[in-house]
Design an enzyme around this catalytic site. Structure first.
Site, mmCIF file in Angstrom:
data_model
loop_
_atom_site.group_PDB
_atom_site.id
_atom_site.type_symbol
_atom_site.label_atom_id
_atom_site.label_comp_id
_atom_site.label_asym_id
_atom_site.label_seq_id
_atom_site.Cartn_x
_atom_site.Cartn_y
_atom_site.Cartn_z
ATOM 1 N N GLU A 1 53.524 7.466 4.525
ATOM 2 C CA GLU A 1 53.172 7.537 3.108
ATOM 3 C C GLU A 1 52.306 8.784 2.922
ATOM 4 O OE1 GLU A 1 53.007 2.903 1.593
ATOM 5 O OE2 GLU A 1 51.359 3.618 2.819
ATOM 6 N N ASN B 1 51.053 -1.554 2.325
ATOM 7 C CA ASN B 1 49.994 -2.545 2.527
ATOM 8 C C ASN B 1 49.769 -3.409 1.295
ATOM 9 O OD1 ASN B 1 49.576 -1.949 5.178
ATOM 10 N ND2 ASN B 1 47.937 -0.473 4.789
ATOM 11 N N SER C 1 44.288 3.105 5.510
ATOM 12 C CA SER C 1 45.288 2.103 5.119
ATOM 13 C C SER C 1 45.158 1.756 3.655
ATOM 14 C CB SER C 1 45.069 0.806 5.888
ATOM 15 O OG SER C 1 44.917 1.048 7.235
ATOM 16 N N HIS D 1 49.688 8.536 5.889
ATOM 17 C CA HIS D 1 49.532 7.169 6.407
ATOM 18 C C HIS D 1 50.707 6.786 7.300
ATOM 19 C CE1 HIS D 1 49.195 2.616 5.657
ATOM 20 N NE2 HIS D 1 48.431 2.977 6.658
#
Ligand code: CAA
Length: 491
Positions: free
Chosen positions: A153, A191, A120, A141
């Site tokens: 991602e 994130n 993450s 991701h």
């Protein structure tokens, strides 16, 4: 272009099992690895439950489900990954564990195999450096729940070989996902923008600005998000959320990323969210939230006085709803339609305890603002009034931005800074938040809807109240307002 036909997934927790399902649904052969037999069984159970749910919703037939599960080999050893063309790692966010795993994968996998991490926020470059093939290590991701969220991602590093990130992006498209290619920066796009917001929501809760349920309701009904911040923190996992915040803080040294004490406390107590049955919310065995008692349905009775900008129109709305209005000095309840501090309207009122602020957010929410002088009876009467108007009341304290703006504007500001830094394009930032988190619009699209000047002024007020350096309007936002530009995206 590489054709990936056999893929490995290491770690079959919530994310790993979801990723294995996504690959199997797209027709790839999947080798799912968990060293611990109990964890391997939990991973198998996860895939069975998730695909079973799709059958019960009529999205898959039993035969299709059997085929999907049949494509997954549940294995107990990394040695089984020898044939994999690509391996995705989805183990806990502990750098030492990741580095040890990648060293091992490098030894066991074919030299051409691409090794991907679903981290993450940890640096992909540092993970790649533990292998003899750093050029073939990337981030891939996914977002929770992996079978549902459409974003992947794809994270390349300075040493990624030409073509590798492109191939992984093409694979993501084959899975029915939309890839966004980004560089190796803590938190990537989503994130980096999401966790600051979630952490700030926890900070507002801790400061008593509003309750858990009011904040969740405000962001769902007021900002149109699919989940409130506490429901989402519980979905991500409070341990994972805390770890991502720590990594972001290490890179940014910005206090808004330092995990809120309540996040640390809940995580330390093992209250990790959905996966442990309790976090900010409590969950039943089927993973559903167990809500508190529903609000009482008593109608509002009494007279209302209205102050502030738009008072006339609001008084007319009250009259249409059959609510009696009166002058602010005589009314049983006085509502001020103004930004914080609402308490400034108390001066001169004979009964300042009868004053609340009211801030309409979109079509569905009204923030009901108690000042330091508001009596509990007044706050309750105002909530009843708001419910009677068909709106969701969000009780909050007299602080700049109340709840929705206090959470939304800093997130938008961070997106402007990210765009200005050149890390990602406006289109990619917006797509990432829409597809990764199910937001109705990306942050820069939302900025246009709010208006750049309104956002800039709101951020100034937030900065003055909270004195968080990152709440100060991004220099680009300030400059665009000065220049009279109305959209970051049209530059
Ligand atoms: N596994 C598989 N499928 C699931 C699922 C799960 N855990 N949860 C929901 N679904 C499916 C349902 O089966 C349903 O599918 P169909 O439409 O095909 O029938 C669909 O998702 C919608 O589910 P529900 O109707 O039960 O519930 P909902 O409409 O409330 O949606 C949600 C649930 C999709 C989770 C939605 O609330 C949402 O989009 N939330 C935002 C989630 C988010 O932000 N995720 C990103 C977190 S950040 C992250 O993951 C990155 C990181 O590194 C931390």
């Amino acid at each position: 272009m590489a054709a990936y036909e056999t893929v490995g997934v290491v770690g079959l927790g919530t994310m790993g099992a979801g990723i294995a399902e996504v690959f199997a649904r797209a027709g790839l052969a999947v080798i799912g690895v968990e060293a611990d037999p109990a964890a391997l069984e939990r991973g198998r159970g996860h895939v069975q439950r998730s695909t079973g749910r799709a059958v019960s919703r009529g999205r898959l037939t039993e035969a299709e489900r059997d085929e999907i599960i049949g494509r997954v080999t549940f294995a107990g050893s990394l040695e089984d990954l020898h044939e994999a063309d690509l391996v995705v790692e989805a183990i806990p966010e502990v750098m030492g564990l990741k580095r040890a795993l990648f060293t091992e994968l490098d030894r066991l996998c074919k030299p051409e195999t691409v090794l991907a991490t679903n981290t993450s926020s940890l640096p992909v470059t540092a993970i790649a450096a533990t292998t003899g093939r750093p050029g073939r290590v990337v981030g891939m991701h996914f977002f929770n729940p992996a079978p549902v969220m459409r974003l992947v991602e794809v994270v390349g590093t300075v040493v990624t070989e030409d073509g590798v990130a492109e191939d992984v992006a093409a694979l993501a498209r084959r899975l029915g996902k939309t890839p966004v290619r980004v560089g190796d920066r803590a938190g990537f796009v989503v994130n980096r923008l999401l966790l600051g917001y979630l952490n700030h929501a926890a900070a507002l809760l801790e400061r008593g600005v509003a309750s858990r349920d009011d904040i969740d309701a405000a962001m769902r009904a007021g900002a149109g998000l699919p989940m409130g911040p506490f429901a989402l923190l519980d979905l991500i996992g409070l341990d994972t959320s805390r770890e991502i915040c720590e990594v972001l803080f290490q890179e940014t040294r910005d206090r808004v990323h330092a995990p809120a004490p309540i996040l640390r406390e809940l995580a330390a107590a093992g209250l990790l969210g959905r996966k442990s049955g309790r976090g900010f919310h409590a969950y039943d065995g089927a993973g559903r939230d167990t809500p508190g008692t529903a609000p009482g349905g008593e109608p509002f009775a009494g007279t209302v006085g209205v102050l502030g900008e738009g008072a006339e129109a609001f008084a007319a709305r009250l009259a249409d709803a059959g609510v009696a209005t009166a002058g602010p000095r005589d009314a049983g309840l006085v509502v001020a339609l103004s930004p914080a501090p609402v308490v400034q309207h108390a001066a001169g009122l004979p009964h300042p305890e009868r004053l609340v602020g009211l801030h309409l957010v979109g079509e569905e929410v009204a923030e009901v603002v108690s000042t330091a002088l508001t009596s509990p009876g007044t706050a309750e009467a105002a909530r009843r009034l708001v419910r009677g108007l068909g709106l969701t009341p969000v009780a909050c304290a007299d602080r700049a931005g109340f709840v929705v703006d206090a959470l939304l504007l800093p997130y938008i500001n961070d997106a402007v800074r990210m765009y200005d830094s050149g890390y990602a394009s406006a289109e990619d930032i917006d797509a990432a938040m829409r597809l990764g988190c199910g937001y109705p619009a990306g942050p820069l699209e939302t900025l246009d809807a709010i208006g750049l000047r309104n956002a800039r002024d709101g951020l100034r007020a937030l900065y003055d109240e909270y004195r968080e350096p990152s709440f100060a309007p991004a220099p680009l936002l300030d400059r665009l307002v000065t220049a009279g530009v109305t959209s970051v995206r049209s530059r």
